[in-house]
Design an enzyme around this catalytic site. Structure first.
Site, PDB file in Angstrom:
ATOM      1  CE  LYS A   1      29.363  57.163  46.044  1.00 34.79           C
ATOM      2  NZ  LYS A   1      30.730  56.796  45.604  1.00 34.79           N
ATOM      3  CG  ASN A   2      30.010  53.158  48.245  1.00 38.72           C
ATOM      4  OD1 ASN A   2      30.359  53.765  47.243  1.00 38.72           O
ATOM      5  ND2 ASN A   2      30.266  53.588  49.465  1.00 38.72           N
TER       6      ASN A   2
ATOM      7  CB  CYS B   1      36.891  62.116  46.777  1.00 40.69           C
ATOM      8  SG  CYS B   1      35.141  62.512  46.615  1.00 40.69           S
TER       9      CYS B   1
ATOM     10  NE  ARG C   1      39.830  58.310  44.981  1.00 40.89           N
ATOM     11  CZ  ARG C   1      41.135  58.401  44.914  1.00 40.89           C
ATOM     12  NH1 ARG C   1      41.835  57.362  44.514  1.00 40.89           N
ATOM     13  NH2 ARG C   1      41.759  59.516  45.213  1.00 40.89           N
TER      14      ARG C   1
ATOM     15  CB  ILE D   1      39.957  54.771  56.503  1.00 35.11           C
ATOM     16  CG1 ILE D   1      39.238  53.994  57.631  1.00 35.11           C
ATOM     17  CG2 ILE D   1      39.804  54.048  55.174  1.00 35.11           C
ATOM     18  CD1 ILE D   1      39.753  52.595  57.857  1.00 35.11           C
TER      19      ILE D   1
ATOM     20  CG  ASP E   1      32.343  56.662  53.043  1.00 31.92           C
ATOM     21  OD1 ASP E   1      33.436  57.239  52.870  1.00 31.92           O
ATOM     22  OD2 ASP E   1      31.876  55.845  52.233  1.00 31.92           O
TER      23      ASP E   1
ATOM     24  NE  ARG F   1      32.358  61.428  42.624  1.00 28.17           N
ATOM     25  CZ  ARG F   1      32.990  60.985  43.712  1.00 28.17           C
ATOM     26  NH1 ARG F   1      33.339  61.825  44.660  1.00 28.17           N
ATOM     27  NH2 ARG F   1      33.273  59.706  43.856  1.00 28.17           N
TER      28      ARG F   1
ATOM     29  NE  ARG G   1      39.165  56.436  48.077  1.00 26.03           N
ATOM     30  CZ  ARG G   1      37.838  56.549  48.083  1.00 26.03           C
ATOM     31  NH1 ARG G   1      37.098  55.549  47.695  1.00 26.03           N
ATOM     32  NH2 ARG G   1      37.259  57.662  48.451  1.00 26.03           N
ATOM     33  N   PRO G   2      45.401  52.723  46.627  1.00 25.82           N
ATOM     34  CG  PRO G   2      47.014  51.551  47.819  1.00 25.82           C
ATOM     35  CD  PRO G   2      45.993  52.630  47.970  1.00 25.82           C
ATOM     36  CB  VAL G   3      44.712  50.035  41.503  1.00 29.95           C
ATOM     37  CG1 VAL G   3      43.684  51.149  41.533  1.00 29.95           C
ATOM     38  CG2 VAL G   3      45.947  50.463  40.713  1.00 29.95           C
ATOM     39  CG  ASP G   4      49.303  48.076  45.624  1.00 29.85           C
ATOM     40  OD1 ASP G   4      48.293  48.724  45.962  1.00 29.85           O
ATOM     41  OD2 ASP G   4      50.187  47.717  46.411  1.00 29.85           O
ATOM     42  CD  GLN G   5      46.659  45.517  48.765  1.00 30.26           C
ATOM     43  OE1 GLN G   5      46.388  44.348  49.020  1.00 30.26           O
ATOM     44  NE2 GLN G   5      47.762  46.097  49.214  1.00 30.26           N
TER      45      GLN G   5
END
Length: 421
Positions: free
Chosen positions: A22-23, A117, A93, A331, A309, A401, A122-126
């Protein structure tokens, strides 16, 4: 809402086929947006997240034709709407992965802040800071990331990008965006997961110039355009790891066809220390387990360390192992939500912040439990396979998922498990 009914106590024997990751599939579907030529992806898993990503690209005007055996042909030559709306991505996400390809090829992108989930921030600022370093103008308003190039500029430019934290999706986003940027981009503190290497190899087959993938420093020389390709998605190491834990917990003898032992060294080392026999074979991975295993402490960390995971699945194994163990999650801050459900099955676990202490018990007892996230779902299935009596796992849409027909694969190697509509 579907549920899984499991009657525990059976050993697992035979062979199970590991699906595409999936990833890897999700970023590679987004990578197809970088070219106006046809891209064919093979070995795509049949998952809810993959179906959501296909709906997303089709909503942009992309042609995505699904064939047999996980083959999808993507043609984005007529992409007309570089937008990822909330109603399509609220459960996933990985939608943020559309940002880099759309911005690189079209000079603009509107992407909803992602969902998924509830396992922590999991910030998107990066992602935003990296794209800004490459010349994008970005605002966040009304729940959307709105990105565009400055007036008069047609392409992103190369940059040195070093993130504050190791981010898999961030590395993938920058990697895709940099392939069409002017000049050289260097990614420092890059994630090293096999799925990133697989994405980089796909981009190289499309004409990208990339070096260092699989290490913490990746260098990309931008090119004017990319072309189409045919690519087979790498096997899912987390699915393989989940089946390794299931066989280790229940006992049995199983070959995981297409599994990659070299992608699971940290997990396999722990399983061997616990007493399971795990080896790489020509067909994939062979796992054999007899009797009660020994509890193993672990600490999650970025690849090639023990993957977050796999933490929940290994905790289910530790719950019925001999001795005590300590699991430290570094994590995600909310990734112990499966503990309360394992307690319902008779596990002995205490949580203090980022640390869970598990005292192994001889057996678990079946009960009704509720999945809280994707990997928690898998841990409850493993626990149900070893528990006495019946276990009913509710809210398995989380499981769907990330696992391709898990109950069918388990049934094929001897589990007593069925899906209840």
């Amino acid at each position: 809402m579907d549920k899984l009914l499991i009657r525990g106590g059976r050993q697992l024997h035979g062979e199970v086929r590991i699906s595409g990751a999936k990833n890897a599939a999700l970023p590679e579907l987004c990578a197809a947006l970088l070219t106006d030529q046809s891209v064919t992806l093979q070995n795509l898993p049949r998952l809810q997240d993959v179906a959501t990503m296909l709906r997303l690209v089709r909503n942009m005007g992309v042609l995505a034709e699904e064939g047999e055996d996980g083959v999808v042909r993507v043609d984005s030559s007529r992409l007309s709407s570089p937008e990822a709306p909330y109603e399509l991505v609220k459960t996933m996400r990985a939608s943020v992965l559309a940002l880099g390809p759309l911005l690189a090829r079209f000079g603009e992108a509107t992407v909803s802040l992602p969902g998924g989930c509830a396992i922590g921030s999991r910030p998107v600022d990066q992602h935003i800071r990296g794209m800004q370093a490459m010349g994008a103008q970005i605002v966040v308003e009304h729940g959307y990331i709105i990105a565009k190039l400055p007036k008069g500029r047609e392409r992103l430019h190369g940059a040195n990008i070093r993130t504050d934290m190791i981010t898999v999706t961030g590395t993938e986003n920058f990697l895709m965006a940099a392939t069409l940027a002017q000049g050289q981009t260097v990614l420092e503190n890059a994630a090293q997961e096999p799925e990133i290497t697989d994405l980089a190899e796909m981009l190289i087959s499309m004409g990208a110039r990339i070096e260092g993938h699989g290490s913490s420093r990746i260098t990309i020389q931008g090119v004017d355009r990319l072309h189409g390709c045919t690519r087979r998605v790498v096997a899912d190491r987390i699915e393989a790891g989940t089946f390794l834990c299931a066989v280790a917990a229940t006992g049995g003898d199983v070959v995981l066809r297409h599994g990659r032992a070299d992608h699971l060294e940290a997990v396999i080392d722990k399983l061997r220390e616990a007493g399971a026999g795990v080896s790489a074979v020509e067909e994939g991975i062979h796992v054999r387990s007899e009797g009660r295993l020994r509890a193993q402490s672990l600490r999650t960390t970025e690849y090639p360390g023990f993957p977050t995971d796999m933490q929940a699945q290994f905790m289910a194994l530790n719950a019925i192992a001999e001795g005590s163990s300590m699991v430290t999650e570094t994590i995600f801050e909310n990734r112990f939500m499966h503990v309360d459900e394992l307690l319902r099955l008779g596990a002995n676990i205490q949580v203090d912040g980022k640390v869970a202490v598990i005292e192994g018990v001889p057996t678990l007892s079946g009960a009704t439990v509720m999945a809280t996230d994707l990997r928690a779902s898998a841990s409850l299935v493993i626990a149900g396979l070893v528990a006495k009596g019946e276990t009913l796992v509710d809210r398995i849409y989380h499981l769907d998922r990330g696992y391709d027909r898990m109950e069918e694969k388990l049934r094929g190697i001897g589990a007593d498990i069925e899906r209840i509509k």
